[in-house]
Design a protein around this motif. Structure first.
Motif, PDB file in Angstrom:
ATOM      1  N   SER A   5      38.481  44.468   4.686  1.00 22.28           N
ATOM      2  CA  SER A   5      38.677  45.892   4.419  1.00 22.28           C
ATOM      3  C   SER A   5      40.036  46.143   3.795  1.00 22.28           C
ATOM      4  O   SER A   5      40.163  46.929   2.858  1.00 22.28           O
ATOM      5  N   TRP A  73      38.130  58.736   5.200  1.00 22.73           N
ATOM      6  CA  TRP A  73      37.023  58.692   4.254  1.00 22.73           C
ATOM      7  C   TRP A  73      36.416  60.050   3.935  1.00 22.73           C
ATOM      8  O   TRP A  73      35.945  60.253   2.817  1.00 22.73           O
ATOM      9  N   LEU A 135      33.484  54.578   0.773  1.00 21.88           N
ATOM     10  CA  LEU A 135      32.479  53.672   1.328  1.00 21.88           C
ATOM     11  C   LEU A 135      33.123  52.552   2.132  1.00 21.88           C
ATOM     12  O   LEU A 135      32.601  52.154   3.184  1.00 21.88           O
ATOM     13  N   VAL A 136      34.258  52.041   1.671  1.00 20.08           N
ATOM     14  CA  VAL A 136      34.986  51.022   2.439  1.00 20.08           C
ATOM     15  C   VAL A 136      35.471  51.618   3.758  1.00 20.08           C
ATOM     16  O   VAL A 136      35.387  50.975   4.805  1.00 20.08           O
ATOM     17  N   ILE A 138      34.093  54.140   5.408  1.00 20.77           N
ATOM     18  CA  ILE A 138      32.908  54.324   6.269  1.00 20.77           C
ATOM     19  C   ILE A 138      32.504  52.990   6.880  1.00 20.77           C
ATOM     20  O   ILE A 138      32.213  52.904   8.077  1.00 20.77           O
ATOM     21  N   TRP A 139      32.489  51.943   6.063  1.00 20.70           N
ATOM     22  CA  TRP A 139      32.128  50.612   6.564  1.00 20.70           C
ATOM     23  C   TRP A 139      33.093  50.177   7.655  1.00 20.70           C
ATOM     24  O   TRP A 139      32.674  49.684   8.702  1.00 20.70           O
ATOM     25  N   PHE A 140      34.392  50.369   7.439  1.00 19.01           N
ATOM     26  CA  PHE A 140      35.386  49.994   8.439  1.00 19.01           C
ATOM     27  C   PHE A 140      35.218  50.819   9.713  1.00 19.01           C
ATOM     28  O   PHE A 140      35.267  50.281  10.822  1.00 19.01           O
ATOM     29  N   THR A 141      35.023  52.124   9.557  1.00 18.38           N
ATOM     30  CA  THR A 141      34.900  53.010  10.713  1.00 18.38           C
ATOM     31  C   THR A 141      33.723  52.616  11.592  1.00 18.38           C
ATOM     32  O   THR A 141      33.857  52.500  12.812  1.00 18.38           O
ATOM     33  N   PHE A 142      32.567  52.396  11.008  1.00 20.75           N
ATOM     34  CA  PHE A 142      31.397  52.061  11.812  1.00 20.75           C
ATOM     35  C   PHE A 142      31.455  50.628  12.323  1.00 20.75           C
ATOM     36  O   PHE A 142      30.910  50.333  13.373  1.00 20.75           O
ATOM     37  N   ARG A 143      32.135  49.757  11.623  1.00 16.95           N
ATOM     38  CA  ARG A 143      32.295  48.385  12.114  1.00 16.95           C
ATOM     39  C   ARG A 143      33.197  48.365  13.334  1.00 16.95           C
ATOM     40  O   ARG A 143      32.939  47.661  14.304  1.00 16.95           O
ATOM     41  N   ASP A 146      31.239  49.940  16.274  1.00 17.12           N
ATOM     42  CA  ASP A 146      30.199  49.058  16.799  1.00 17.12           C
ATOM     43  C   ASP A 146      30.768  47.868  17.550  1.00 17.12           C
ATOM     44  O   ASP A 146      30.193  47.408  18.523  1.00 17.12           O
TER      45      ASP A 146
END
Length: 170
Positions: A5, A73, A135-136, A138-143, A146
């Protein structure tokens, strides 16, 4: 903080700053050179100049390597939409010039057409880069959410093992 990221985020932020600076320079040149134009085109150019300035400022702030920059984001998406609007403004302005198709981004020919095409191209590219940056994020936030990294919260009524505490027998 995931390395991938961060490796994606830094070049994207640098591109946001660079593209905003190119558009700000071109539009700023036109704002400085025209004294007596009608107010409507000038207002559209000022809008584009403000979006470019905000992009440069936010890109510099979020370039600092903190993980909280990934949680911005929603603002990245907002700035991306603002850049798409600026691109539309520039497309509307260039259609009145004899510069050819709006998607023909070769910067040859007269200096006026070349500058307008460059401003148009870099505003579109800036919108795309801000969207990819979102998008990066969002990907980091949800990763992060989780994986549960750094989270010590427990759900109601559950022990640390995830199962309910054993009932006492009498």
């Amino acid at each position: 903080m995931p390395v991938i990221s961060r490796l994606l985020s830094i070049p994207l932020r640098i591109a946001e700053i660079a593209f905003g600076a190119v558009v700000a320079g071109i539009i700023g040149h036109y704002l400085a050179s025209y004294d007596s134009i009608e107010p409507w085109p000038e207002a559209r150019w000022i809008y584009t100049e403000v979006i470019a300035g905000l992009s440069i400022l936010l890109g510099l702030i979020w370039l600092i390597p903190f993980s909280s920059g990934f949680f911005s984001w929603p603002l990245d998406i907002l700035i991306s939409f603002a850049w798409f609007a600026a691109f539309g403004i520039l497309v509307d302005a260039i259609k009145h010039l004899p510069c050819g198709s709006i998607w023909s981004w070769h910067f040859r020919g007269s200096s006026v057409c070349g500058r307008w095409k460059a401003a148009e191209a870099f505003s579109f590219l800036s919108a795309i880069v801000w969207l990819v940056s979102a998008l990066v994020g969002i990907w980091f936030t949800f990763r992060v959410r989780d994986s549960g990294a750094g989270s010590t919260r427990r759900r109601w009524g559950r022990s640390r093992g995830g199962a309910a505490a054993p009932a006492a027998t009498a």
